[in-house]
Design a protein around this motif. Structure first.
Motif, PDB file in Angstrom:
ATOM      1  N   ALA A   1      -1.801  16.727 -16.366  1.00 54.07           N
ATOM      2  CA  ALA A   1      -0.852  16.201 -14.981  1.00 54.07           C
ATOM      3  C   ALA A   1      -1.030  15.309 -14.515  1.00 54.07           C
ATOM      4  CB  ALA A   1      -0.567  17.541 -13.958  1.00 54.07           C
ATOM      5  N   PRO A   2      -0.727  13.690 -14.853  1.00 51.35           N
ATOM      6  CA  PRO A   2      -0.713  12.826 -13.683  1.00 51.35           C
ATOM      7  C   PRO A   2      -0.735  12.943 -12.815  1.00 51.35           C
ATOM      8  CG  PRO A   2       0.019  12.623 -16.217  1.00 51.35           C
ATOM      9  CD  PRO A   2      -0.115  14.145 -15.940  1.00 51.35           C
TER      10      PRO A   2
ATOM     11  N   LEU B   1       0.839  -0.928  -0.241  1.00 50.22           N
ATOM     12  CA  LEU B   1      -0.213  -0.035  -0.309  1.00 50.22           C
ATOM     13  C   LEU B   1       1.304   0.865  -0.009  1.00 50.22           C
ATOM     14  CD1 LEU B   1      -2.689  -0.337   2.599  1.00 50.22           C
ATOM     15  CD2 LEU B   1      -3.300  -0.405   0.049  1.00 50.22           C
ATOM     16  N   ARG B   2       1.762   1.614   0.330  1.00 50.48           N
ATOM     17  CA  ARG B   2       3.196   2.140   0.192  1.00 50.48           C
ATOM     18  C   ARG B   2       3.707   2.604  -0.949  1.00 50.48           C
ATOM     19  NH1 ARG B   2       6.272   2.653   6.408  1.00 50.48           N
ATOM     20  NH2 ARG B   2       6.658   4.742   5.260  1.00 50.48           N
ATOM     21  N   THR B   3       3.842   0.998  -0.637  1.00 52.67           N
ATOM     22  CA  THR B   3       4.790   1.808  -2.280  1.00 52.67           C
ATOM     23  C   THR B   3       4.309   1.240  -3.417  1.00 52.67           C
ATOM     24  OG1 THR B   3       5.131  -0.914  -2.048  1.00 52.67           O
ATOM     25  CG2 THR B   3       6.862   0.837  -1.110  1.00 52.67           C
ATOM     26  N   ARG B   4       2.923   0.907  -3.934  1.00 52.61           N
ATOM     27  CA  ARG B   4       2.619   0.091  -5.026  1.00 52.61           C
ATOM     28  C   ARG B   4       1.307   1.034  -5.066  1.00 52.61           C
ATOM     29  NH1 ARG B   4       8.135  -2.544  -4.732  1.00 52.61           N
ATOM     30  NH2 ARG B   4       7.847  -3.560  -6.096  1.00 52.61           N
TER      31      ARG B   4
ATOM     32  N   ALA C   1       0.365   5.065 -16.150  1.00 51.98           N
ATOM     33  CA  ALA C   1       2.427   5.590 -16.623  1.00 51.98           C
ATOM     34  C   ALA C   1       2.713   5.944 -15.294  1.00 51.98           C
ATOM     35  CB  ALA C   1       2.181   5.921 -17.976  1.00 51.98           C
ATOM     36  N   ALA C   2       1.902   6.812 -14.902  1.00 56.62           N
ATOM     37  CA  ALA C   2       2.583   8.319 -13.902  1.00 56.62           C
ATOM     38  C   ALA C   2       2.458   7.056 -12.479  1.00 56.62           C
ATOM     39  CB  ALA C   2       1.527   9.318 -13.481  1.00 56.62           C
ATOM     40  N   ASP C   3       1.897   6.032 -12.553  1.00 59.20           N
ATOM     41  CA  ASP C   3       2.068   5.490 -11.320  1.00 59.20           C
ATOM     42  C   ASP C   3       3.187   3.707 -11.686  1.00 59.20           C
ATOM     43  OD1 ASP C   3      -0.490   5.554  -9.633  1.00 59.20           O
ATOM     44  OD2 ASP C   3      -1.415   4.971 -11.801  1.00 59.20           O
ATOM     45  N   PHE C   4       3.113   3.832 -12.697  1.00 54.83           N
ATOM     46  CA  PHE C   4       4.651   3.073 -13.344  1.00 54.83           C
ATOM     47  C   PHE C   4       5.762   3.489 -13.488  1.00 54.83           C
ATOM     48  CE2 PHE C   4       1.141   0.262 -15.145  1.00 54.83           C
ATOM     49  CZ  PHE C   4       1.145  -0.641 -14.998  1.00 54.83           C
ATOM     50  N   GLN C   5       6.005   4.839 -13.521  1.00 49.68           N
ATOM     51  CA  GLN C   5       7.140   5.218 -13.182  1.00 49.68           C
ATOM     52  C   GLN C   5       7.448   5.881 -11.925  1.00 49.68           C
ATOM     53  OE1 GLN C   5       6.580   8.680 -15.432  1.00 49.68           O
ATOM     54  NE2 GLN C   5       6.556   8.286 -17.149  1.00 49.68           N
ATOM     55  N   ALA C   6       6.569   5.677 -11.173  1.00 44.65           N
ATOM     56  CA  ALA C   6       6.736   5.671  -9.955  1.00 44.65           C
ATOM     57  C   ALA C   6       7.062   4.190  -8.860  1.00 44.65           C
ATOM     58  CB  ALA C   6       5.053   5.826  -9.104  1.00 44.65           C
ATOM     59  N   ILE C   7       6.467   3.890  -9.640  1.00 42.82           N
ATOM     60  CA  ILE C   7       7.095   2.278  -9.383  1.00 42.82           C
ATOM     61  C   ILE C   7       8.923   2.221  -9.316  1.00 42.82           C
ATOM     62  CG2 ILE C   7       7.050  -0.321  -9.448  1.00 42.82           C
ATOM     63  CD1 ILE C   7       4.009  -0.214  -8.844  1.00 42.82           C
TER      64      ILE C   7
ATOM     65  N   ALA D   1      10.735   4.201 -10.517  1.00 48.54           N
ATOM     66  CA  ALA D   1      11.993   5.047  -9.202  1.00 48.54           C
ATOM     67  C   ALA D   1      12.200   4.455  -8.373  1.00 48.54           C
ATOM     68  CB  ALA D   1      11.229   6.571  -9.111  1.00 48.54           C
ATOM     69  N   LEU D   2      11.165   3.386  -7.871  1.00 49.24           N
ATOM     70  CA  LEU D   2      11.663   2.973  -6.384  1.00 49.24           C
ATOM     71  C   LEU D   2      12.858   2.350  -6.050  1.00 49.24           C
ATOM     72  CD1 LEU D   2       7.997   1.663  -5.234  1.00 49.24           C
ATOM     73  CD2 LEU D   2       9.187   3.845  -4.352  1.00 49.24           C
ATOM     74  N   GLY D   3      14.014   1.413  -7.476  1.00 50.94           N
ATOM     75  CA  GLY D   3      14.960   0.953  -7.435  1.00 50.94           C
ATOM     76  C   GLY D   3      15.800   1.276  -7.779  1.00 50.94           C
ATOM     77  N   LYS D   4      15.599   3.557  -8.264  1.00 51.70           N
ATOM     78  CA  LYS D   4      16.972   3.341  -8.228  1.00 51.70           C
ATOM     79  C   LYS D   4      17.092   4.449  -7.135  1.00 51.70           C
ATOM     80  CE  LYS D   4      15.151   4.497 -13.844  1.00 51.70           C
ATOM     81  NZ  LYS D   4      14.654   5.301 -14.051  1.00 51.70           N
ATOM     82  N   PRO D   5      18.531   4.944  -7.560  1.00 56.51           N
ATOM     83  CA  PRO D   5      19.170   5.820  -6.147  1.00 56.51           C
ATOM     84  C   PRO D   5      18.442   7.185  -6.533  1.00 56.51           C
ATOM     85  CG  PRO D   5      20.601   5.245  -7.966  1.00 56.51           C
ATOM     86  CD  PRO D   5      20.227   4.974  -8.408  1.00 56.51           C
ATOM     87  N   LYS D   6      18.537   7.721  -5.217  1.00 60.45           N
ATOM     88  CA  LYS D   6      17.487   9.521  -4.957  1.00 60.45           C
ATOM     89  C   LYS D   6      18.745  10.358  -5.794  1.00 60.45           C
ATOM     90  CE  LYS D   6      14.673   8.441  -0.976  1.00 60.45           C
ATOM     91  NZ  LYS D   6      14.429   8.511   0.267  1.00 60.45           N
TER      92      LYS D   6
END
Length: 427
Positions: free
Chosen positions: A104-105, A73-76, A220-226, A228-233
């Protein structure tokens, strides 16, 4: 449903169909019985370690799902079975904003994203409510038959304690009130499903309506956010830590459950269908039709009605020598444990149609516990220790050999139960 909403002119491509939601619910409902079955199968093998977890399966499953669902729920933005179907949960709006969602999705996604309070509300609906329902169903299955046994099983005991009073009212609630609540719960679900099917509500479940959360398709915005979780900040160099690092191993393991568990359930249901259906039997039967099996090998020709001619010796001297050669030597004979004396045994004949003791064709076939087949009369007398062969042999070897009393005539092994351990063979 999509066809019906298109006719109305209010088609929403992010609104999942009712059949997608029902499929997700069915997959989610298959998880507890599947995991319980696997744990039960493992408990038969390791009862010392797994019996207690099996008895507390509902509590352990609820705790595990609390951790897993909170992570998803917090990540996906949805449960892990919803993520498997490409669905998410978000706050419900009074009116749709299709233009803002198109322009602006990312902003719309962050605005409708579940807050920490909303996450715990959804966890109460996803984890606590099914756990409570399973416990109430188990109590009803136990208490409902007791009501048919009479008032002695349902009345409150004399001078009850606080615990007994509480249990009495709880059982009364289970027997008299819970069935109506159970029926009202399912009727409300049917009403919300029909309203959702005809696009009259945004919620397919009454509890989703109570917490103000609806289910939507991921964009598409949800998949991009997911991703981004595996990429370094930004501003942090990429770490070269091992995959066994606790900081990265936990999220990776929890993230793989959305694919691993549903796929394993599909595989289990496929194997269940494969072994239960006629299709597998017909397929194996057709595959065996093209195989040319060799004819069976017959050990004796008497099965075909042919009698083997017995070889005759040239003289009586040769017969005596042949008879003596059939008596095993003391060096080759089995040794009795208590007396350390050799056990008198007979040699197994080359033809399996002959009795090892009388060396004639077997009559009234009887199997010993060692698997050797004799005539019933021969092996019965041998176990009793009064067969003529035993008496003749022991007349000259008393004290030097054991007669084989209570033992198999060929192997010399003791037969448990004596003559009671013999089994007739029905041909």
């Amino acid at each position: 449903m999509e066809f019906m909403t298109t006719l109305r002119g209010t088609f929403d491509d992010q609104k999942p169909s009712l059949f997608e939601l029902l499929s997700e619910q069915q997959l989610n409902s298959l998880l507890p019985p599947t995991l319980r079955y696997l744990l039960t199968a493992a408990t038969h093998r390791y009862p010392r370690y797994l019996l207690r977890p099996l008895n507390s399966f509902d509590e352990l499953y609820a705790l595990a799902m609390l951790v897993i669902e909170r992570h998803y729920l917090r990540t996906r933005g949805g449960s892990f079975t919803e993520h498997f179907y490409g669905l998410k949960r978000e706050k419900a709006l009074q009116a749709e904003v299709p233009r803002a969602a198109a322009r602006a999705p990312e902003l719309v996604r962050e605005t409708l994203k579940l807050s920490e309070k909303d996450v715990w509300k959804n966890l109460a609906v996803m984890v606590a409510l099914p756990y409570l329902k399973r416990k109430l169903d188990e109590s009803y299955e136990i208490e409902a038959p007791r009501a048919l046994l009479g008032a002695n099983y349902t009345r409150m005991p004399a001078n009850p304690t606080l615990k007994q009073r509480f249990l009495h009212y709880y059982k009364w609630f289970i027997r008299n009130v819970y069935p109506s609540m159970h029926a009202a719960y399912y009727f409300s679900i049917i009403a919300f499903n029909l309203a959702y099917l005809f696009d009259n509500t945004k919620y397919h479940d009454p509890f989703m309506w109570l917490i103000g959360t609806r289910i939507r398709r991921m964009n598409a915005a949800d998949f991009q956010a997911i991703e981004a979780l595996g990429k370094p900040k930004a501003g942090h160099p990429p770490s070269t830590s091992s995959i066994f690092n606790p900081r990265t191993m936990g999220p990776r393991l929890l993230g793989s459950l959305s694919v691993l568990l549903p796929t394993s359930i599909f595989a289990l249901k496929f194997l269940e269908w494969w072994y239960a259906s006629d299709f597998a039997k017909q397929l194996s039967r057709k595959a065996a039709e093209n195989l040319e099996l060799p004819p069976p090998i017959v050990s004796g020709l008497s099965a075909l009605g042919v009698k083997l001619p017995q070889k005759k010796g040239k003289g009586e001297g040769e017969k005596g020598e042949e008879g003596q050669s059939k008596v095993p030597l003391a060096e080759n004979a089995p040794i009795a444990t208590p007396s350390l004396l050799p056990i008198f045994t007979v040699l197994a004949p080359e033809d399996s149609e002959l009795c090892p003791i009388c060396e004639d064709e077997i009559t009234t076939a009887t199997a010993c516990q060692t698997g050797v087949v004799y005539c019933y009369t021969c092996i019965h007398k041998w176990l009793e220790g009064n067969h003529p062969k035993q008496e003749q042999f022991m007349a000259d070897n008393e004290g030097k050999w054991e007669s084989g009393h209570g033992r198999c005539a060929v192997t010399g092994r003791r037969v448990l139960g004596g003559t009671e351990g013999l089994r007739r063979i029905m041909v």
